[in-house]
Write a protein that holds these residues in place. Sequence first.
Motif, PDB file in Angstrom:
ATOM      1  N   GLU A  18       0.956  -1.311   0.515  1.00 21.08           N
ATOM      2  CA  GLU A  18       0.222   0.319  -0.002  1.00 21.08           C
ATOM      3  C   GLU A  18       1.287   1.081  -0.125  1.00 21.08           C
ATOM      4  O   GLU A  18       1.994   1.640   0.830  1.00 21.08           O
ATOM      5  CB  GLU A  18      -0.546   0.347   0.916  1.00 21.08           C
ATOM      6  CG  GLU A  18      -1.781   1.164   1.958  1.00 21.08           C
ATOM      7  CD  GLU A  18      -2.568   0.769   2.374  1.00 21.08           C
ATOM      8  OE1 GLU A  18      -3.958   1.640   2.858  1.00 21.08           O
ATOM      9  OE2 GLU A  18      -2.267   0.639   3.904  1.00 21.08           O
ATOM     10  N   GLY A  19       0.983   2.493  -1.009  1.00 20.47           N
ATOM     11  CA  GLY A  19       1.475   3.215  -0.817  1.00 20.47           C
ATOM     12  C   GLY A  19       2.865   3.422  -1.793  1.00 20.47           C
ATOM     13  O   GLY A  19       3.246   4.373  -1.811  1.00 20.47           O
ATOM     14  N   ASP A  20       3.159   2.293  -2.424  1.00 19.45           N
ATOM     15  CA  ASP A  20       4.071   1.664  -3.027  1.00 19.45           C
ATOM     16  C   ASP A  20       3.779   2.106  -4.793  1.00 19.45           C
ATOM     17  O   ASP A  20       5.099   1.741  -5.123  1.00 19.45           O
ATOM     18  CB  ASP A  20       5.134   0.989  -2.609  1.00 19.45           C
ATOM     19  CG  ASP A  20       5.797   0.704  -1.164  1.00 19.45           C
ATOM     20  OD1 ASP A  20       6.078   1.569  -1.055  1.00 19.45           O
ATOM     21  OD2 ASP A  20       5.507  -0.127  -0.565  1.00 19.45           O
ATOM     22  N   ASN A  21       2.785   2.426  -4.702  1.00 22.05           N
ATOM     23  CA  ASN A  21       2.708   2.258  -6.290  1.00 22.05           C
ATOM     24  C   ASN A  21       2.890   1.080  -7.328  1.00 22.05           C
ATOM     25  O   ASN A  21       3.855   1.006  -8.131  1.00 22.05           O
ATOM     26  CB  ASN A  21       2.971   3.464  -6.857  1.00 22.05           C
ATOM     27  CG  ASN A  21       2.672   4.112  -8.540  1.00 22.05           C
ATOM     28  OD1 ASN A  21       1.358   3.065  -8.485  1.00 22.05           O
ATOM     29  ND2 ASN A  21       3.325   5.272  -9.285  1.00 22.05           N
ATOM     30  N   ILE A  22       3.075   0.693  -6.429  1.00 20.17           N
ATOM     31  CA  ILE A  22       3.490  -1.891  -6.964  1.00 20.17           C
ATOM     32  C   ILE A  22       2.804  -2.135  -7.906  1.00 20.17           C
ATOM     33  O   ILE A  22       1.282  -1.958  -7.525  1.00 20.17           O
ATOM     34  CB  ILE A  22       4.284  -2.763  -6.312  1.00 20.17           C
ATOM     35  CG1 ILE A  22       5.680  -1.736  -5.747  1.00 20.17           C
ATOM     36  CG2 ILE A  22       4.670  -3.275  -6.963  1.00 20.17           C
ATOM     37  CD1 ILE A  22       5.824  -2.354  -4.716  1.00 20.17           C
ATOM     38  N   LYS A  23       2.281  -2.640  -8.847  1.00 21.03           N
ATOM     39  CA  LYS A  23       1.177  -2.924  -9.745  1.00 21.03           C
ATOM     40  C   LYS A  23       1.702  -4.462  -9.766  1.00 21.03           C
ATOM     41  O   LYS A  23       2.644  -4.834 -10.106  1.00 21.03           O
ATOM     42  CB  LYS A  23       1.328  -2.298 -11.109  1.00 21.03           C
ATOM     43  CG  LYS A  23       0.213  -1.273 -11.105  1.00 21.03           C
ATOM     44  CD  LYS A  23       0.186  -0.504 -12.842  1.00 21.03           C
ATOM     45  CE  LYS A  23      -0.149   0.878 -12.691  1.00 21.03           C
ATOM     46  NZ  LYS A  23      -0.610   2.118 -12.129  1.00 21.03           N
ATOM     47  N   TYR A  24       0.805  -5.233  -9.994  1.00 19.78           N
ATOM     48  CA  TYR A  24       0.875  -6.900  -9.679  1.00 19.78           C
ATOM     49  C   TYR A  24      -0.054  -7.382 -11.001  1.00 19.78           C
ATOM     50  O   TYR A  24      -1.021  -6.634 -10.662  1.00 19.78           O
ATOM     51  CB  TYR A  24       1.136  -6.986  -8.520  1.00 19.78           C
ATOM     52  CG  TYR A  24       0.606  -7.413  -7.838  1.00 19.78           C
ATOM     53  CD1 TYR A  24      -1.056  -8.254  -8.158  1.00 19.78           C
ATOM     54  CD2 TYR A  24       0.259  -5.878  -7.252  1.00 19.78           C
ATOM     55  CE1 TYR A  24      -1.989  -8.126  -6.677  1.00 19.78           C
ATOM     56  CE2 TYR A  24      -1.150  -6.279  -6.092  1.00 19.78           C
ATOM     57  CZ  TYR A  24      -2.005  -7.223  -5.891  1.00 19.78           C
ATOM     58  OH  TYR A  24      -3.156  -7.480  -4.673  1.00 19.78           O
ATOM     59  N   VAL A  25      -0.387  -9.198 -10.902  1.00 18.60           N
ATOM     60  CA  VAL A  25      -0.810  -9.350 -12.014  1.00 18.60           C
ATOM     61  C   VAL A  25      -0.926 -10.588 -10.743  1.00 18.60           C
ATOM     62  O   VAL A  25       0.218 -10.749 -10.300  1.00 18.60           O
ATOM     63  CB  VAL A  25      -0.788  -9.437 -13.089  1.00 18.60           C
ATOM     64  CG1 VAL A  25      -1.498  -8.558 -13.701  1.00 18.60           C
ATOM     65  CG2 VAL A  25       0.563 -10.270 -13.658  1.00 18.60           C
ATOM     66  N   HIS A  26      -1.920 -11.646 -10.676  1.00 16.23           N
ATOM     67  CA  HIS A  26      -2.292 -12.699  -9.762  1.00 16.23           C
ATOM     68  C   HIS A  26      -2.439 -14.184 -11.027  1.00 16.23           C
ATOM     69  O   HIS A  26      -3.165 -13.229 -11.994  1.00 16.23           O
ATOM     70  CB  HIS A  26      -2.023 -12.844  -8.610  1.00 16.23           C
ATOM     71  CG  HIS A  26      -4.518 -12.413  -8.611  1.00 16.23           C
ATOM     72  ND1 HIS A  26      -4.648 -11.532  -9.329  1.00 16.23           N
ATOM     73  CD2 HIS A  26      -4.897 -13.242  -9.058  1.00 16.23           C
ATOM     74  CE1 HIS A  26      -6.333 -11.710  -8.942  1.00 16.23           C
ATOM     75  NE2 HIS A  26      -6.064 -12.636  -9.298  1.00 16.23           N
ATOM     76  N   LYS A  27      -2.149 -14.729 -10.915  1.00 16.61           N
ATOM     77  CA  LYS A  27      -2.742 -16.336 -11.239  1.00 16.61           C
ATOM     78  C   LYS A  27      -2.430 -17.453 -10.310  1.00 16.61           C
ATOM     79  O   LYS A  27      -1.387 -17.204  -9.386  1.00 16.61           O
ATOM     80  CB  LYS A  27      -1.700 -16.832 -12.584  1.00 16.61           C
ATOM     81  CG  LYS A  27      -1.734 -17.710 -13.431  1.00 16.61           C
ATOM     82  CD  LYS A  27      -0.590 -17.932 -14.774  1.00 16.61           C
ATOM     83  CE  LYS A  27      -0.706 -18.665 -14.972  1.00 16.61           C
ATOM     84  NZ  LYS A  27      -0.397 -19.477 -16.155  1.00 16.61           N
ATOM     85  N   SER A  38       7.317  -5.877 -11.283  1.00 16.27           N
ATOM     86  CA  SER A  38       8.610  -5.426 -11.790  1.00 16.27           C
ATOM     87  C   SER A  38       9.205  -5.287 -10.488  1.00 16.27           C
ATOM     88  O   SER A  38       8.192  -4.813  -9.356  1.00 16.27           O
ATOM     89  CB  SER A  38       8.084  -4.085 -12.599  1.00 16.27           C
ATOM     90  OG  SER A  38       7.403  -4.656 -14.024  1.00 16.27           O
ATOM     91  N   SER A  39      10.487  -5.472 -11.045  1.00 14.15           N
ATOM     92  CA  SER A  39      10.918  -5.230 -10.219  1.00 14.15           C
ATOM     93  C   SER A  39      11.095  -3.590  -9.505  1.00 14.15           C
ATOM     94  O   SER A  39      10.822  -2.540 -10.015  1.00 14.15           O
ATOM     95  CB  SER A  39      13.076  -4.832 -10.378  1.00 14.15           C
ATOM     96  OG  SER A  39      13.793  -4.591  -9.646  1.00 14.15           O
TER      97      SER A  39
END
Length: 88
Positions: A18-27, A38-39
């Motif tokens: 939260e608050g780190d502007n990190i996007k992810y996808v899950h599977k 992304s790193s």
Amino acid sequence: MRNNYVKKILEFVDKAIEGDNIKYVHKIKADVLEIRTSSLLGSRKIIYEFKVIDEKVYFYSSNEMYEEATEKSFFDEMMSQCQDELTK
């Protein structure tokens, strides 16, 4: 993987980043939930594997074992991945 486990893991990940502007996808892959992001320092893709054991969230760490997921332990793992990228 049960839907409530997926929800539990995603809630943990969302709170941890939260608050780190990190996007992810899950599977979903059998009994693990794979999170791809992304790193923090570049464009390299990083994959984290999560599972629920005894109602607790765990992730597969760079120590080659499942560790109980806390915000601190997951942050440490993300930083470890960044350190690995810097040394390559």
